[in-house]
Motif scaffolding. Sequence first.
Motif, mmCIF file in Angstrom:
data_model
loop_
_atom_site.group_PDB
_atom_site.id
_atom_site.type_symbol
_atom_site.label_atom_id
_atom_site.label_comp_id
_atom_site.label_asym_id
_atom_site.label_seq_id
_atom_site.Cartn_x
_atom_site.Cartn_y
_atom_site.Cartn_z
ATOM 1 N N GLY A 134 -9.872 7.597 -23.231
ATOM 2 C CA GLY A 134 -11.142 8.065 -23.783
ATOM 3 C C GLY A 134 -12.285 8.095 -22.799
ATOM 4 O O GLY A 134 -13.419 8.413 -23.172
ATOM 5 N N ASN A 135 -12.012 7.797 -21.540
ATOM 6 C CA ASN A 135 -13.053 7.736 -20.513
ATOM 7 C C ASN A 135 -13.120 9.071 -19.774
ATOM 8 O O ASN A 135 -12.168 9.446 -19.086
ATOM 9 N N PRO A 136 -14.238 9.817 -19.896
ATOM 10 C CA PRO A 136 -14.301 11.149 -19.285
ATOM 11 C C PRO A 136 -14.195 11.142 -17.769
ATOM 12 O O PRO A 136 -13.782 12.135 -17.163
ATOM 13 N N GLY A 185 0.783 -1.227 0.000
ATOM 14 C CA GLY A 185 0.000 0.000 0.000
ATOM 15 C C GLY A 185 0.814 1.275 0.000
ATOM 16 O O GLY A 185 0.240 2.362 -0.005
ATOM 17 N N GLU A 186 2.141 1.164 -0.056
ATOM 18 C CA GLU A 186 2.990 2.355 0.005
ATOM 19 C C GLU A 186 2.896 3.191 -1.271
ATOM 20 O O GLU A 186 2.893 4.415 -1.236
ATOM 21 N N ASP A 187 2.800 2.516 -2.420
ATOM 22 C CA ASP A 187 2.777 3.233 -3.700
ATOM 23 C C ASP A 187 1.371 3.343 -4.288
ATOM 24 O O ASP A 187 1.135 4.137 -5.186
ATOM 25 N N SER A 188 0.438 2.548 -3.783
ATOM 26 C CA SER A 188 -0.952 2.638 -4.233
ATOM 27 C C SER A 188 -1.858 2.026 -3.177
ATOM 28 O O SER A 188 -1.573 0.938 -2.665
ATOM 29 N N ASP A 189 -2.947 2.725 -2.856
ATOM 30 C CA ASP A 189 -3.928 2.225 -1.885
ATOM 31 C C ASP A 189 -5.305 2.705 -2.332
ATOM 32 O O ASP A 189 -5.844 3.673 -1.814
ATOM 33 N N GLY A 190 -5.852 2.019 -3.342
ATOM 34 C CA GLY A 190 -7.136 2.402 -3.917
ATOM 35 C C GLY A 190 -7.006 2.909 -5.335
ATOM 36 O O GLY A 190 -5.937 3.366 -5.755
ATOM 37 N N VAL A 191 -8.093 2.804 -6.087
ATOM 38 C CA VAL A 191 -8.140 3.338 -7.451
ATOM 39 C C VAL A 191 -8.260 4.853 -7.372
ATOM 40 O O VAL A 191 -9.109 5.382 -6.652
ATOM 41 N N ALA A 192 -7.407 5.545 -8.109
ATOM 42 C CA ALA A 192 -7.412 7.008 -8.135
ATOM 43 C C ALA A 192 -7.923 7.461 -9.500
ATOM 44 O O ALA A 192 -7.158 7.473 -10.469
ATOM 45 N N PRO A 193 -9.232 7.809 -9.622
ATOM 46 C CA PRO A 193 -9.746 8.283 -10.908
ATOM 47 C C PRO A 193 -8.906 9.445 -11.444
ATOM 48 O O PRO A 193 -8.516 10.336 -10.688
ATOM 49 N N LYS A 194 -8.610 9.382 -12.729
ATOM 50 C CA LYS A 194 -7.788 10.363 -13.443
ATOM 51 C C LYS A 194 -6.309 10.263 -13.082
ATOM 52 O O LYS A 194 -5.510 11.125 -13.439
ATOM 53 N N GLY A 195 -5.937 9.194 -12.351
ATOM 54 C CA GLY A 195 -4.535 8.892 -12.159
ATOM 55 C C GLY A 195 -3.902 9.515 -10.940
ATOM 56 O O GLY A 195 -4.552 10.159 -10.127
#
Length: 207
Positions: A133-135, A101-111
Amino acid sequence: MKLEVRGIEDGQPIPERFAFGVYSSTDHMSFGPNKNPELVWDQVPDGTRSFAVIMFDPDVPSVADDVNKEGRTVAADLPRVDFFHWLLVDIPADTRRIPEGEDSDGVAPKGKAGGPGPIGVRGVNNYTQFLAGNPDMGGTYCGYDGPCPPWNDEIMHHYHFEIFALDVDSLGLEGEFDGNAVREAMKGHVLDSARVTGTYTLDPDLR
C-alpha cells in the motif's frame, strides 16, 4: 550439514549492515545497507543435486493494526506468523558459498526481479505484501531483504537462516513463488539441512 553465516553468531544480534531498517532516534527507523550476509556450508550429504536457502522471521504480528503507530505497542502475546526474507532455490550442487552482498546490496524501492539471480532462482519475499500500500515502495520484492521489525514491538525478533540439501536438480518453481511454495516443493526431497539464528529489534527498550 554445517552452515556458517559470516558476521552473525548463532543466538546473537544481527549487525545493521544486513538490515533493511536500522534504528533512528528521530524517526524510529531509516533504511539500512540491506546486504545479504555471506553463507558458507559444508558436510554435504551424498546424493545432493541442489540447495535451497530460506531466511524467515517467525515473530511477525498476525495483525498489523498497531504496527509502527505512535502511542501504541505491538503486544507480546499477539499471535505471530512467519515472514519470509530470503528465498533462493535451484542452487547448483557444487556451490558452497554465497558472498556478502551478492543477492542484495541496498534497499531497492519497488523491489527487485525474481527468477534466476546471481546464484540460484529468487522467490518472492513478504515485503511484497507488507509494502503493497506504499506508493513509494510498493512492488514485488524477490531474493534477500533484511530485518525491519516493528519499532514498537514488545518482543525481540528471531531470524532463521536455513540451507537445505535436496535430491533434485530443480524444485520446478516458476514465476512469483513464495516461501510456502518452496516448503511444499521441498517435501520428500530434503537430504539434510542446517540453521543459524540471529536476533534483531528496532525497539530502543530492547536494544
